[in-house]
Design a protein around this motif. Sequence first.
Motif, PDB file in Angstrom:
ATOM      1  N   UNK A  65       0.837  -1.218   0.000  1.00 56.02           N
ATOM      2  CA  UNK A  65       0.000   0.000   0.000  1.00 56.02           C
ATOM      3  C   UNK A  65       0.862   1.255   0.000  1.00 56.02           C
ATOM      4  N   UNK A  66       1.994   1.190   0.714  1.00 57.36           N
ATOM      5  CA  UNK A  66       2.877   2.356   0.797  1.00 57.36           C
ATOM      6  C   UNK A  66       3.899   2.381  -0.327  1.00 57.36           C
ATOM      7  N   UNK A  67       3.834   1.359  -1.225  1.00 58.96           N
ATOM      8  CA  UNK A  67       4.725   1.277  -2.391  1.00 58.96           C
ATOM      9  C   UNK A  67       6.204   1.229  -1.978  1.00 58.96           C
ATOM     10  N   UNK A  68       6.470   0.324  -1.015  1.00 53.26           N
ATOM     11  CA  UNK A  68       7.845   0.089  -0.575  1.00 53.26           C
ATOM     12  C   UNK A  68       8.183  -1.361  -0.913  1.00 53.26           C
ATOM     13  N   UNK A  69       9.242  -1.583  -1.652  1.00 53.82           N
ATOM     14  CA  UNK A  69       9.617  -2.943  -2.064  1.00 53.82           C
ATOM     15  C   UNK A  69      10.494  -3.615  -1.001  1.00 53.82           C
ATOM     16  N   UNK A  70      10.484  -4.938  -1.034  1.00 54.06           N
ATOM     17  CA  UNK A  70      11.314  -5.700  -0.101  1.00 54.06           C
ATOM     18  C   UNK A  70      12.795  -5.453  -0.367  1.00 54.06           C
ATOM     19  N   UNK A  71      13.151  -5.206  -1.630  1.00 56.41           N
ATOM     20  CA  UNK A  71      14.549  -4.926  -1.967  1.00 56.41           C
ATOM     21  C   UNK A  71      15.012  -3.636  -1.306  1.00 56.41           C
ATOM     22  N   UNK A  72      14.137  -2.645  -1.276  1.00 58.84           N
ATOM     23  CA  UNK A  72      14.489  -1.377  -0.643  1.00 58.84           C
ATOM     24  C   UNK A  72      14.683  -1.552   0.857  1.00 58.84           C
ATOM     25  N   UNK A  73      13.798  -2.326   1.473  1.00 56.57           N
ATOM     26  CA  UNK A  73      13.925  -2.576   2.911  1.00 56.57           C
ATOM     27  C   UNK A  73      15.232  -3.315   3.210  1.00 56.57           C
ATOM     28  N   UNK A  74      15.540  -4.325   2.403  1.00 56.63           N
ATOM     29  CA  UNK A  74      16.757  -5.089   2.636  1.00 56.63           C
ATOM     30  C   UNK A  74      18.004  -4.267   2.468  1.00 56.63           C
ATOM     31  N   UNK A  75      18.068  -3.455   1.420  1.00 57.27           N
ATOM     32  CA  UNK A  75      19.261  -2.626   1.190  1.00 57.27           C
ATOM     33  C   UNK A  75      19.412  -1.565   2.274  1.00 57.27           C
ATOM     34  N   UNK A  76      18.303  -1.052   2.785  1.00 55.37           N
ATOM     35  CA  UNK A  76      18.361  -0.052   3.857  1.00 55.37           C
ATOM     36  C   UNK A  76      18.917  -0.665   5.136  1.00 55.37           C
ATOM     37  N   UNK A  77      18.403  -1.832   5.523  1.00 58.68           N
ATOM     38  CA  UNK A  77      18.908  -2.506   6.716  1.00 58.68           C
ATOM     39  C   UNK A  77      20.373  -2.899   6.542  1.00 58.68           C
ATOM     40  N   UNK A  78      20.729  -3.316   5.350  1.00 60.47           N
ATOM     41  CA  UNK A  78      22.121  -3.691   5.092  1.00 60.47           C
ATOM     42  C   UNK A  78      23.054  -2.502   5.276  1.00 60.47           C
ATOM     43  N   UNK A  79      22.635  -1.347   4.728  1.00 66.24           N
ATOM     44  CA  UNK A  79      23.506  -0.172   4.795  1.00 66.24           C
ATOM     45  C   UNK A  79      23.573   0.405   6.204  1.00 66.24           C
ATOM     46  N   UNK A  80      22.439   0.461   6.891  1.00 66.87           N
ATOM     47  CA  UNK A  80      22.404   1.124   8.197  1.00 66.87           C
ATOM     48  C   UNK A  80      22.970   0.249   9.305  1.00 66.87           C
ATOM     49  N   UNK A  81      22.597  -1.018   9.328  1.00 63.37           N
ATOM     50  CA  UNK A  81      23.046  -1.894  10.415  1.00 63.37           C
ATOM     51  C   UNK A  81      24.376  -2.570  10.110  1.00 63.37           C
ATOM     52  N   UNK A  82      24.605  -2.856   8.840  1.00 64.91           N
ATOM     53  CA  UNK A  82      25.870  -3.454   8.453  1.00 64.91           C
ATOM     54  C   UNK A  82      26.781  -2.393   7.876  1.00 64.91           C
ATOM     55  N   UNK A  83      27.087  -2.515   6.630  1.00 59.90           N
ATOM     56  CA  UNK A  83      27.860  -1.483   5.924  1.00 59.90           C
ATOM     57  C   UNK A  83      27.727  -1.754   4.430  1.00 59.90           C
ATOM     58  N   UNK A  84      27.895  -0.717   3.675  1.00 55.80           N
ATOM     59  CA  UNK A  84      27.745  -0.840   2.228  1.00 55.80           C
ATOM     60  C   UNK A  84      28.664   0.151   1.539  1.00 55.80           C
ATOM     61  N   UNK A  85      29.487  -0.355   0.649  1.00 54.75           N
ATOM     62  CA  UNK A  85      30.369   0.504  -0.127  1.00 54.75           C
ATOM     63  C   UNK A  85      29.590   1.080  -1.300  1.00 54.75           C
ATOM     64  N   UNK A  86      29.479   2.403  -1.325  1.00 54.34           N
ATOM     65  CA  UNK A  86      28.630   3.034  -2.331  1.00 54.34           C
ATOM     66  C   UNK A  86      29.437   3.681  -3.445  1.00 54.34           C
ATOM     67  N   UNK A  87      30.649   4.119  -3.166  1.00 55.95           N
ATOM     68  CA  UNK A  87      31.476   4.741  -4.199  1.00 55.95           C
ATOM     69  C   UNK A  87      32.901   4.853  -3.695  1.00 55.95           C
TER      70      UNK A  87
END
Length: 372
Positions: A65-87
């Motif tokens: 309903x809020x138009x939020x995908x599971x991929x977006x949720x997963x990448x957000x948790x990965x970046x905030x709680x873990x770490x993610x190299x973006x550039x």
Amino acid sequence: MGIGASGSHALQFVIGGPDYNELARWKNIILAELAQYPGVADIDSDYKETTPKFFVNINKDRAGDLKVSAKTIGSTLEAMLGSKTVTTYIDGGREYDVILQADHESRSDMQDVSNMYVRSDNGELVPLDNIIDIAESGTPSSLTRHDRTRSITFSGNINDGYSMSDILNFIETKVKKKLPDYAQIYYRGQSKDFKESDGSMLFIFSLAILISYLALTAQFESFKHPLIVMLSVPLGGFGALVALYLLGYTMNIYSQIGLIMLIGLNSKHGILIVEFANQLRESGMEMKQALLEAARLRLRPIMMTGISTVAGAIPLMLATGASCVSRQNLGVVEVFGGISGILLTLLVVPVGYVIFNSRNNRVNIQKQLQKK
């Protein structure tokens, strides 16, 4: 306990199955059964559900309903709680990674997830706690396999008055009946050594008797007289087994080695009697008279060699200090097996000699009467 096994558990066995959830149920059954068995102490397993783990469950209807995908949720948790190299960026001729991650204060507790937001397909920021549910559960820190099979390893100690064979027999007969037919049992450590030595020792013992018999056959040039000599072997083993039982010792690798040693020690007594009796008979003496004379003349060397062997093993039987039980097992077998071998050989071997040679003796008497 084996050399270098300080601090390890004497009992170690492995249960293998198709699924860890099913193995966890089997673990509870096994621990309950072994807890009621007085021969085992400090029983434990390596499958402990003590490591906290958080499971994130997405409310798919609300996220849709809020138009939020599971991929977006997963990448957000990965970046905030873990770490993610973006550039990457270059400074002073060196290239550096740009790692995206929430600061430590914002990710030290799972409740901090409620302060995190994800961007919907419409570009709006949506709080994560509106579209996910977090459940905490205990899980094992590691999942083990044995021979490529999912497994749980059990370990424990053996109480006084019980042997390794008692425990393993209880596991294979009583405990395994509580499990499905496809449950697999493996052994490790001293339990594995015991199973392997227990199965091979019978073969080694039989091979030792066979080699001794063949050697005596070559010496006497007969297949019959070695059988008379080998009658002394079970006599010594009988005395050793009775002594182990009455004194509370167990059948282990040391006592089994002692039984193999008794084959040569007790065979020697029979050789002295049989060989000398054959020599007297060849000189023309009647069988029973030759046998009595052989037993009388060979009594002293039999007693001398037997007593010296028994006396040499007494310090082993009375040993104290570290690893004294292994020496005591060997000493008990040699002392009491040697004594019973001496006493019973003087009785059984002459009787066996008469029984095995009675037919030949009758034939010789008939030939002598025919000549007269």
